[in-house]
Design a protein around this motif. Structure first.
Motif, PDB file in Angstrom:
ATOM      1  N   GLY A 223       0.783  -1.225   0.000  1.00 60.83           N
ATOM      2  CA  GLY A 223       0.000   0.000   0.000  1.00 60.83           C
ATOM      3  C   GLY A 223       0.812   1.270   0.000  1.00 60.83           C
ATOM      4  N   GLY A 224       2.041   1.235  -0.554  1.00 60.10           N
ATOM      5  CA  GLY A 224       2.895   2.419  -0.562  1.00 60.10           C
ATOM      6  C   GLY A 224       3.635   2.594   0.745  1.00 60.10           C
ATOM      7  N   SER A 225       4.232   1.514   1.224  1.00 63.69           N
ATOM      8  CA  SER A 225       4.906   1.524   2.531  1.00 63.69           C
ATOM      9  C   SER A 225       6.047   2.530   2.556  1.00 63.69           C
ATOM     10  CB  SER A 225       5.452   0.130   2.849  1.00 63.69           C
ATOM     11  OG  SER A 225       4.402  -0.804   2.955  1.00 63.69           O
ATOM     12  N   THR A 226       6.305   3.071   3.759  1.00 61.83           N
ATOM     13  CA  THR A 226       7.396   4.041   3.940  1.00 61.83           C
ATOM     14  C   THR A 226       8.573   3.426   4.692  1.00 61.83           C
ATOM     15  OG1 THR A 226       6.300   4.844   5.957  1.00 61.83           O
ATOM     16  CG2 THR A 226       5.804   5.995   3.893  1.00 61.83           C
ATOM     17  N   ASP A 227       8.507   2.128   4.998  1.00 55.32           N
ATOM     18  CA  ASP A 227       9.624   1.470   5.668  1.00 55.32           C
ATOM     19  C   ASP A 227      10.483   0.766   4.624  1.00 55.32           C
ATOM     20  OD1 ASP A 227       8.038  -0.608   4.926  1.00 55.32           O
ATOM     21  OD2 ASP A 227       7.773  -1.457   6.930  1.00 55.32           O
ATOM     22  N   GLN A 228      11.130  -0.315   4.985  1.00 53.22           N
ATOM     23  CA  GLN A 228      12.039  -1.015   4.087  1.00 53.22           C
ATOM     24  C   GLN A 228      11.336  -1.974   3.140  1.00 53.22           C
ATOM     25  OE1 GLN A 228      11.633  -1.476   7.332  1.00 53.22           O
ATOM     26  NE2 GLN A 228      12.428  -3.445   8.090  1.00 53.22           N
ATOM     27  N   SER A 229      10.008  -1.972   3.096  1.00 50.16           N
ATOM     28  CA  SER A 229       9.271  -2.946   2.292  1.00 50.16           C
ATOM     29  C   SER A 229       9.629  -2.875   0.818  1.00 50.16           C
ATOM     30  CB  SER A 229       7.762  -2.724   2.453  1.00 50.16           C
ATOM     31  OG  SER A 229       7.349  -2.949   3.777  1.00 50.16           O
ATOM     32  N   ALA A 230       9.719  -1.666   0.244  1.00 50.82           N
ATOM     33  CA  ALA A 230      10.013  -1.529  -1.184  1.00 50.82           C
ATOM     34  C   ALA A 230      11.375  -2.129  -1.513  1.00 50.82           C
ATOM     35  CB  ALA A 230       9.966  -0.060  -1.600  1.00 50.82           C
ATOM     36  N   ALA A 231      12.369  -1.891  -0.665  1.00 54.58           N
ATOM     37  CA  ALA A 231      13.705  -2.451  -0.909  1.00 54.58           C
ATOM     38  C   ALA A 231      13.678  -3.975  -0.850  1.00 54.58           C
ATOM     39  CB  ALA A 231      14.696  -1.886   0.110  1.00 54.58           C
ATOM     40  N   ILE A 232      12.922  -4.522   0.083  1.00 52.75           N
ATOM     41  CA  ILE A 232      12.804  -5.984   0.184  1.00 52.75           C
ATOM     42  C   ILE A 232      12.172  -6.553  -1.089  1.00 52.75           C
ATOM     43  CG2 ILE A 232      11.642  -7.848   1.420  1.00 52.75           C
ATOM     44  CD1 ILE A 232      11.949  -6.176   3.971  1.00 52.75           C
ATOM     45  N   LEU A 233      11.112  -5.921  -1.555  1.00 49.13           N
ATOM     46  CA  LEU A 233      10.442  -6.398  -2.758  1.00 49.13           C
ATOM     47  C   LEU A 233      11.370  -6.327  -3.974  1.00 49.13           C
ATOM     48  CD1 LEU A 233       6.945  -4.730  -2.186  1.00 49.13           C
ATOM     49  CD2 LEU A 233       7.487  -7.160  -1.994  1.00 49.13           C
ATOM     50  N   GLN A 234      12.120  -5.251  -4.102  1.00 50.50           N
ATOM     51  CA  GLN A 234      13.030  -5.102  -5.230  1.00 50.50           C
ATOM     52  C   GLN A 234      14.142  -6.142  -5.208  1.00 50.50           C
ATOM     53  OE1 GLN A 234      14.326  -1.041  -4.852  1.00 50.50           O
ATOM     54  NE2 GLN A 234      12.419  -0.180  -5.686  1.00 50.50           N
ATOM     55  N   SER A 235      14.519  -6.596  -4.024  1.00 47.95           N
ATOM     56  CA  SER A 235      15.627  -7.542  -3.912  1.00 47.95           C
ATOM     57  C   SER A 235      15.301  -8.906  -4.515  1.00 47.95           C
ATOM     58  CB  SER A 235      16.015  -7.716  -2.441  1.00 47.95           C
ATOM     59  OG  SER A 235      14.998  -8.404  -1.719  1.00 47.95           O
ATOM     60  N   TYR A 236      14.032  -9.202  -4.725  1.00 53.35           N
ATOM     61  CA  TYR A 236      13.650 -10.490  -5.302  1.00 53.35           C
ATOM     62  C   TYR A 236      13.585 -10.463  -6.828  1.00 53.35           C
ATOM     63  CZ  TYR A 236      12.422 -12.323  -0.691  1.00 53.35           C
ATOM     64  OH  TYR A 236      12.462 -12.760   0.608  1.00 53.35           O
ATOM     65  N   GLY A 237      13.839  -9.317  -7.429  1.00 55.25           N
ATOM     66  CA  GLY A 237      13.820  -9.235  -8.888  1.00 55.25           C
ATOM     67  C   GLY A 237      12.431  -9.538  -9.444  1.00 55.25           C
ATOM     68  N   ASP A 238      12.391 -10.445 -10.412  1.00 55.48           N
ATOM     69  CA  ASP A 238      11.122 -10.780 -11.064  1.00 55.48           C
ATOM     70  C   ASP A 238      10.592 -12.146 -10.636  1.00 55.48           C
ATOM     71  OD1 ASP A 238      13.016 -12.349 -12.234  1.00 55.48           O
ATOM     72  OD2 ASP A 238      12.508 -11.839 -14.306  1.00 55.48           O
ATOM     73  N   ARG A 239      10.909 -12.570  -9.430  1.00 57.05           N
ATOM     74  CA  ARG A 239      10.466 -13.883  -8.965  1.00 57.05           C
ATOM     75  C   ARG A 239       8.971 -13.923  -8.677  1.00 57.05           C
ATOM     76  NH1 ARG A 239      14.250 -16.202  -4.353  1.00 57.05           N
ATOM     77  NH2 ARG A 239      12.955 -18.053  -4.834  1.00 57.05           N
ATOM     78  N   PHE A 240       8.353 -12.772  -8.498  1.00 59.34           N
ATOM     79  CA  PHE A 240       6.916 -12.716  -8.283  1.00 59.34           C
ATOM     80  C   PHE A 240       6.427 -11.330  -8.672  1.00 59.34           C
ATOM     81  CE2 PHE A 240       9.057 -11.774  -4.265  1.00 59.34           C
ATOM     82  CZ  PHE A 240       8.508 -10.544  -3.914  1.00 59.34           C
ATOM     83  N   VAL A 241       5.113 -11.192  -8.740  1.00 58.58           N
ATOM     84  CA  VAL A 241       4.490  -9.919  -9.095  1.00 58.58           C
ATOM     85  C   VAL A 241       4.306  -9.080  -7.823  1.00 58.58           C
ATOM     86  CG1 VAL A 241       2.401  -8.835 -10.050  1.00 58.58           C
ATOM     87  CG2 VAL A 241       3.288 -10.956 -11.057  1.00 58.58           C
ATOM     88  N   TRP A 242       4.694  -7.812  -7.907  1.00 63.07           N
ATOM     89  CA  TRP A 242       4.434  -6.945  -6.763  1.00 63.07           C
ATOM     90  C   TRP A 242       4.115  -5.531  -7.241  1.00 63.07           C
ATOM     91  CZ3 TRP A 242       7.614  -2.720  -5.668  1.00 63.07           C
ATOM     92  CH2 TRP A 242       8.862  -2.695  -6.288  1.00 63.07           C
ATOM     93  N   VAL A 243       3.335  -4.838  -6.427  1.00 64.05           N
ATOM     94  CA  VAL A 243       2.933  -3.459  -6.694  1.00 64.05           C
ATOM     95  C   VAL A 243       3.053  -2.694  -5.389  1.00 64.05           C
ATOM     96  CG1 VAL A 243       1.007  -1.937  -7.311  1.00 64.05           C
ATOM     97  CG2 VAL A 243       1.335  -4.073  -8.559  1.00 64.05           C
TER      98      VAL A 243
END
Length: 612
Positions: A223-243
């Motif tokens: 939901g547009g997190s302001t913590d480290q969530s975006a960095a965690i999601l980016q670290s997985y590359g294209d292994r899954f879909v994320w928004v």
């Protein structure tokens, strides 16, 4: 092979009356080498011509239709059913051909659309064969995600011949059990809604990506997190879909993910929960072994924010009443099929706390089959910041609304939970002062529960009192003033369109109808059998309109014609009374007058409304 035509309802997911009548009369007329049996109700009798020598007919009470019909069916009988909504009431639905109306384009009413889709779901899941009007509809159903093992036939050309072919297919299933050839590896889609859960998000993602089952699709809706969530999601590359974008809350995020999911099995996993490595494999295995199952859930452990096990989630075998009493389904351990998701629709975005419980109850009310397995499938994290603990008052408010909506009541156990929260956990409010009194939550919960259900309880007490008055109090029978008073109260509290007709189609000495304008100004038919010689008088709005002498015995009365006038336009409709001059005693001790076997004086909708 005997072919049984079961006509309990017309429409409600099946063909309209003219189409159904033409098809069945053609079938019975062309194939005289087969024995046919017609089971109908007061309102479906007349659709099939009963003059055929190889056709036997029987009128069954609508309220007892399938109980009586199942008792009539032999081991070699094949059933043709016109109402797929009744599929689960049929003893051997795999020997049944369901007639479907699979055209939704001209259906504007949402409830009618829901009933049609539910009928389609039940027919494809339980039937031996389904028959539709056109080749195009047949091709669409053969590729339908709900299609399990029912044969699909088209009636576009030579409808009677094709319907007979469907009967032969259903007859073959009597000797050859259905073998469901499941997709060897159905795709499982898991949606994870998340907002500022960076400290738990990686563990949740890894539990999905590390499944022993290989075909898993993960969709993370952040939901547009302001913590480290975006960095965690980016670290997985294209292994899954994320928004990662602003949304309208957890339920909206779940629906966004479900709209993008491609799997035939669905689930959602909150970003602080974890599933066990073999959870998806066990869920898929259960679905493959139990093709009739629409949703499965397993057991789960509670853990704290440090992933330490703190307890066991109290799951239980599923029953509607059990879920209404206490949430026995652990959400992270639940998986369901796409076919049932398409039937019930998305999660209710007006709910922010108990949308999962609402969804399980909607699956149940839509006819879905929910099953529980004893395997542990998930860890459910409970800590001070979770909504489960930090927003208990809002959770109970939503649970109360959900239970009242789906079941019409709220169980006492939820009131106990609410008052335990108010007394022991809530830091504000007068209830916290009762914390020093042991067990005080129980009397307060009981009083709250009684007050919440005060209308139904008060009505029940008055009903009980009036029943006692009608029975004459302590004994000795009731005088006519007492019976009259009890009857007046029943009419006031329970207004009905049809009174005096029992579930087995026998009447008492008087049948009272409230006929809406659509049933005024016409010639109505009434047929049946009087228990003894008697006179029938018919009054409309207090005026005598007909008088007929009825012979007693076992012979069926010729159709009595009743010329109904135009009503006075009153809000409650035209009052029509059928008065029989004599009563006889049935084998079960009841006093009755007339067994109705043919009638269009009132319609099925009025009868069903009177029994609701």
């Amino acid at each position: 092979m005997k072919i049984v035509l079961a006509l309990d309802h017309v429409g409600r997911g099946g063909p309209a009356a003219p189409v159904l009548a033409a098809l069945l009369n053609s079938l019975v007329g062309q194939y005289s080498q087969y024995n046919f049996s017609l089971l109908c109700t007061l309102w479906t009798r007349g659709l099939v011509d009963e003059s055929f020598g190889h056709l036997q007919s029987q009128t069954l009470p609508l309220g007892q239709f399938w109980a009586r019909a199942n008792a009539e069916l032999g081991e070699t009988d094949v059933l043709i059913a016109a109402c797929p909504l009744e599929a689960e009431k049929i003893a051997h639905p795999q020997r049944c051909v369901f007639l479907l109306d699979d055209t939704d384009a001209d259906v504007a009413d949402r409830e009618e659309m829901r009933l049609r889709r539910l009928g389609l779901h039940l027919a494809l899941c339980h039937g031996g064969a389904v028959a539709v009007a056109s080749d195009m509809q047949a091709r669409r159903l053969q590729a339908h995600p709900w299609h399990r093992f029912a044969s699909v036939i088209s009636l576009e050309r030579e409808g009677a011949a094709r319907l007979l072919e469907g009967c032969e297919m259903a007859a073959a299933t009597r000797q050859t059990p259905h073998i469901h050839v499941a997709d060897a590896a159905p795709l499982v889609s898991i949606v994870t809604p998340s907002f500022n859960q960076g400290r738990f998000l990686k563990q949740t993602i890894d539990s999905v990506l590390g499944q022993s089952y290989p075909h898993v699709e993960l969709l993370v809706m952040d939901g547009g997190s302001t913590d480290q969530s975006a960095a965690i999601l980016q670290s997985y590359g294209d292994r899954f879909v994320w928004v990662s974008e602003k949304d309208k809350g957890q339920t909206h995020a779940i629906n966004k993910g479900m709209a993008r999911a491609r799997g035939q099995v669905l689930a959602y996993l909150n970003s602080d929960d974890v599933i066990l490595p073999d959870a998806v494999e066990k869920a898929v295995g259960h679905f493959q072994q139990r093709p009739e199952c629409d949703m499965v859930y397993g057991r789960a452990w509670y853990t704290d924010e440090n992933s330490k096990i703190t307890g066991i989630f109290k799951t239980d075998d599923y029953r509607f009443e059990r879920l209404m009493n206490d949430c026995c389904v652990c959400q992270p351990a639940a998986f369901w099929r796409r076919r049932i998701a398409e039937l019930v629709g998305p999660f209710d975005e007006s709910l922010d706390m108990a949308m999962d419980m609402d969804y399980w109850l909607r699956i149940d009310r839509a006819g879905g089959r929910i099953e529980h397995i004893s395997d542990y499938l998930a860890y459910c994290r409970i800590y001070a910041q979770t909504k489960t603990l930090s927003a208990r008052a809002r959770i109970y408010q939503e649970i109360f609304d959900i239970c009242h909506r789906h079941g019409g009541y709220v169980a006492y156990s939820y009131f106990v939970g609410l008052w335990e929260h108010r007394i022991k956990q809530q830091k504000t409010g007068w209830a916290r002062y009762f914390n020093a009194v042991p067990g005080m939550m129980f009397p307060l919960a009981w009083l709250h529960w009684r007050w919440y259900h005060r209308q139904s309880i008060a009505g029940g007490l008055v009903d009980a009192a009036m029943g006692r008055i009608a029975r004459g109090g302590g004994g000795g029978g009731a005088s006519w003033p007492r019976r009259w008073a009890a009857d007046r109260w029943d009419r006031l509290r329970h207004p009905r369109s049809v009174r005096g007709l029992w579930d087995d189609n026998w009447t008492g000495g008087r049948v009272e109808l409230r006929l809406p304008p659509r049933l005024h100004n016409r010639v109505a038919l009434l047929g049946g059998r009087a228990c003894c010689p008697m006179r029938l008088t018919v009054h409309c709005d207090g005026k005598l309109i007909a008088r007929h002498d009825l012979p007693g015995g076992n012979g069926e009365v010729d159709q009595v014609q009743l010329h109904l006038p135009i009503g006075d336009g009153g809000a409650n409709g035209m009052r029509c009374d059928l008065r029989f001059s004599r009563l006889g005693r049935l084998g079960d001790g009841r006093k009755a007058s007339f067994l109705i076997q043919r009638c269009d004086l009132f319609d099925e909708a009025m009868w069903l409304e009177s029994r609701a």
